[in-house]
Write a protein that holds these residues in place. Sequence first.
Motif, mmCIF file in Angstrom:
data_model
loop_
_atom_site.group_PDB
_atom_site.id
_atom_site.type_symbol
_atom_site.label_atom_id
_atom_site.label_comp_id
_atom_site.label_asym_id
_atom_site.label_seq_id
_atom_site.Cartn_x
_atom_site.Cartn_y
_atom_site.Cartn_z
ATOM 1 N N GLY A 1 0.816 -1.217 0.000
ATOM 2 C CA GLY A 1 0.000 0.000 0.000
ATOM 3 C C GLY A 1 0.842 1.255 0.000
ATOM 4 N N GLU A 2 2.102 1.158 0.390
ATOM 5 C CA GLU A 2 3.010 2.303 0.361
ATOM 6 C C GLU A 2 3.687 2.346 -1.003
ATOM 7 N N LEU A 3 3.034 3.031 -1.931
ATOM 8 C CA LEU A 3 3.577 3.090 -3.285
ATOM 9 C C LEU A 3 4.882 3.862 -3.328
ATOM 10 N N SER A 4 5.084 4.782 -2.409
ATOM 11 C CA SER A 4 6.328 5.555 -2.388
ATOM 12 C C SER A 4 7.544 4.692 -2.085
ATOM 13 N N SER A 5 7.322 3.446 -1.609
ATOM 14 C CA SER A 5 8.457 2.577 -1.319
ATOM 15 C C SER A 5 9.161 2.095 -2.581
ATOM 16 N N ALA B 1 4.816 11.710 -17.697
ATOM 17 C CA ALA B 1 4.820 11.384 -16.268
ATOM 18 C C ALA B 1 5.780 12.288 -15.503
ATOM 19 N N LEU B 2 6.923 12.612 -16.097
ATOM 20 C CA LEU B 2 7.877 13.500 -15.429
ATOM 21 C C LEU B 2 7.327 14.920 -15.338
ATOM 22 N N GLN B 3 6.567 15.332 -16.312
ATOM 23 C CA GLN B 3 5.991 16.677 -16.265
ATOM 24 C C GLN B 3 4.925 16.791 -15.186
ATOM 25 N N ASN B 4 4.132 15.764 -14.977
ATOM 26 C CA ASN B 4 3.047 15.790 -13.982
ATOM 27 C C ASN B 4 3.450 15.182 -12.650
ATOM 28 N N PHE B 5 4.725 14.881 -12.462
ATOM 29 C CA PHE B 5 5.154 14.161 -11.259
ATOM 30 C C PHE B 5 4.825 14.891 -9.956
ATOM 31 N N PRO B 6 5.056 16.183 -9.807
ATOM 32 C CA PRO B 6 4.740 16.833 -8.520
ATOM 33 C C PRO B 6 3.277 16.678 -8.118
ATOM 34 N N GLU B 7 2.372 16.882 -9.073
ATOM 35 C CA GLU B 7 0.945 16.751 -8.756
ATOM 36 C C GLU B 7 0.571 15.298 -8.468
ATOM 37 N N VAL B 8 1.117 14.395 -9.250
ATOM 38 C CA VAL B 8 0.825 12.972 -9.040
ATOM 39 C C VAL B 8 1.374 12.504 -7.706
ATOM 40 N N GLU B 9 2.543 12.977 -7.333
ATOM 41 C CA GLU B 9 3.144 12.572 -6.051
ATOM 42 C C GLU B 9 2.288 13.032 -4.878
ATOM 43 N N ARG B 10 1.722 14.268 -4.979
ATOM 44 C CA ARG B 10 0.871 14.770 -3.899
ATOM 45 C C ARG B 10 -0.381 13.893 -3.758
ATOM 46 N N GLN B 11 -0.988 13.490 -4.880
ATOM 47 C CA GLN B 11 -2.165 12.628 -4.823
ATOM 48 C C GLN B 11 -1.828 11.265 -4.224
ATOM 49 N N ILE B 12 -0.695 10.736 -4.593
ATOM 50 C CA ILE B 12 -0.291 9.426 -4.076
ATOM 51 C C ILE B 12 -0.083 9.490 -2.566
ATOM 52 N N ARG B 13 0.524 10.562 -2.077
ATOM 53 C CA ARG B 13 0.746 10.699 -0.630
ATOM 54 C C ARG B 13 -0.569 10.724 0.132
ATOM 55 N N GLU B 14 -1.570 11.458 -0.390
ATOM 56 C CA GLU B 14 -2.875 11.520 0.286
ATOM 57 C C GLU B 14 -3.549 10.149 0.310
ATOM 58 N N GLY C 1 -3.275 7.680 -10.501
ATOM 59 C CA GLY C 1 -1.937 8.143 -10.870
ATOM 60 C C GLY C 1 -0.850 7.136 -10.554
ATOM 61 N N TYR C 2 -1.237 5.872 -10.300
ATOM 62 C CA TYR C 2 -0.261 4.832 -9.916
ATOM 63 C C TYR C 2 0.807 4.618 -10.996
ATOM 64 N N ARG C 3 0.384 4.438 -12.225
ATOM 65 C CA ARG C 3 1.344 4.124 -13.281
ATOM 66 C C ARG C 3 2.254 5.320 -13.580
ATOM 67 N N GLN C 4 1.699 6.494 -13.577
ATOM 68 C CA GLN C 4 2.514 7.673 -13.845
ATOM 69 C C GLN C 4 3.573 7.874 -12.772
ATOM 70 N N PHE C 5 3.196 7.599 -11.525
ATOM 71 C CA PHE C 5 4.157 7.772 -10.428
ATOM 72 C C PHE C 5 5.317 6.786 -10.564
ATOM 73 N N VAL C 6 5.023 5.527 -10.861
ATOM 74 C CA VAL C 6 6.076 4.518 -10.971
ATOM 75 C C VAL C 6 6.969 4.797 -12.176
ATOM 76 N N VAL C 7 6.371 5.200 -13.287
ATOM 77 C CA VAL C 7 7.154 5.470 -14.500
ATOM 78 C C VAL C 7 8.095 6.644 -14.275
ATOM 79 N N ALA C 8 7.636 7.649 -13.538
ATOM 80 C CA ALA C 8 8.483 8.810 -13.288
ATOM 81 C C ALA C 8 9.529 8.530 -12.220
ATOM 82 N N ALA C 9 9.188 7.702 -11.228
ATOM 83 C CA ALA C 9 10.125 7.429 -10.139
ATOM 84 C C ALA C 9 11.241 6.483 -10.573
ATOM 85 N N LEU C 10 10.949 5.503 -11.409
ATOM 86 C CA LEU C 10 11.932 4.504 -11.854
ATOM 87 C C LEU C 10 12.157 4.689 -13.349
ATOM 88 N N GLN C 11 13.107 5.548 -13.683
ATOM 89 C CA GLN C 11 13.338 5.874 -15.085
ATOM 90 C C GLN C 11 14.094 4.780 -15.826
#
Length: 474
Positions: free
Chosen positions: A101-105, A158-171, A130-140
Amino acid sequence: MGRITEDLIRRNAEHNDCVIFSLEELSLHQQEIERLEHLDRWCRDLKILYLQNNLIGKIENVSRLKKLEYLNLALNNIEKIENLEGCEGLAKLDLTVNFIGELSSVNSLQHNIHLRELFLMGNPCADFEGYRQFVVAALQQLKWLDGKEIERSERIQALQNFPEVERQIREQEKAYCLRRAKDKEEAQRRLREEQESEEEEGRLGFDGCWDAADTGATLPTSAESKDHLQAAETPGGDPHKKKPGSGEDDLEFWSRPSLFTPEARLETLRHMEKQRRDQEKLSEKKKKVKAPRTLITEDGRALNVNEPKLDFSLKDDEKHNQIILDLAVYRYMDTSLIDVDVQPTYVRVMVKGKPFQLALPAEVSPDSSSAKRSQTTGHLVVCMPKVGDVITGGPRASKSGKGTSDGGSREQTQERSKQTEKLEVDPSKHSFPDVANIVQGGKHRPRRVRPEPELTPSEEDLDFEDNPEVPPLI
């Protein structure tokens, strides 16, 4: 519950002659393993490791596997991606159907520069927006995610929208962590209730009464206990009370809704283990010691037994004076599983420990018998020569006089042909020649031929005429 042991690894390393220090591929799936251990010390050269369908709750003790290229941890109880930084050669990681459940891991996989494929489908984090976009941007370094190739345009977006996607994932992670904490509390409460109920059942007697030794109470009298049993047997008793080990408990367990959590999976496994133990205990009680099959009666008579249930034929070969048994054993059965025992009155064949016994119609010679397998059918052919007829003594037939008619002589001849005359020989009275005195010590002397006696007519033959022209009878 299973654990990773040296014996378990050696059993699964048959392709490497059970040598584990140089092992490059190991499969430990479906072993109910709860903890990942010992592999980083025993199998340093591992390149492929299969651990799917176990109960592993944490990724650990794999940091020393520098050569590891493929790690399969699908269908486990993993909730976080961690401790994989040391796997420098890791190129493929399968975490399908876990409880992450901790996608940031996934950020911990940034150090695995050779990682090309990642599978996270079936995890709670895969349902995040935003799961797929976050993983694609985090693991290049990734090329494939959940079996789908990552396009270059997808990574740029995914890299362009990463800040917004990361905030959604954290919530979404925070909300999931709150729900997960409640699920853990509920699972712990159920576990405590189950343990208390098991302890309560352990203190109960076999009839459902409290054990007097545990409660300190006095045992009821016979009348009171009789009334108590009658009350328990009445239909107005507690309908929710079930007998331990009954099928109602099992039906209630499987019909009860459960959450998709590691605790629910462990609870299911414990229930199945309990059902298996109860079934083993029940089977042990019902199991009775099977009496050995009677092959020979008390009076020495051999019984006909066909426990392996094989087809057979018994043939009386009068031409060769023998009995032939053709037993249809399985064509590809090893001959070492067949044991043949020929006795004078019966033959016994043990086929995989099961007896086949047949009483013979005539007495045979065990020492002269032979058994062999047919090269075409695989049948067992046992040839048993009959014992020769024993000659017994009998009264000699008296010669018929002159006054006997031809009809009477025919009847006597037919009776003699029906009755076989046998001569009984007594071995104790039988004399044997002295072999030591056969060869005489003196010189060999020629034998003198005695002149044949002249045949003279007896006085009783009145019609005898001596004709000199007729040569003498030899």
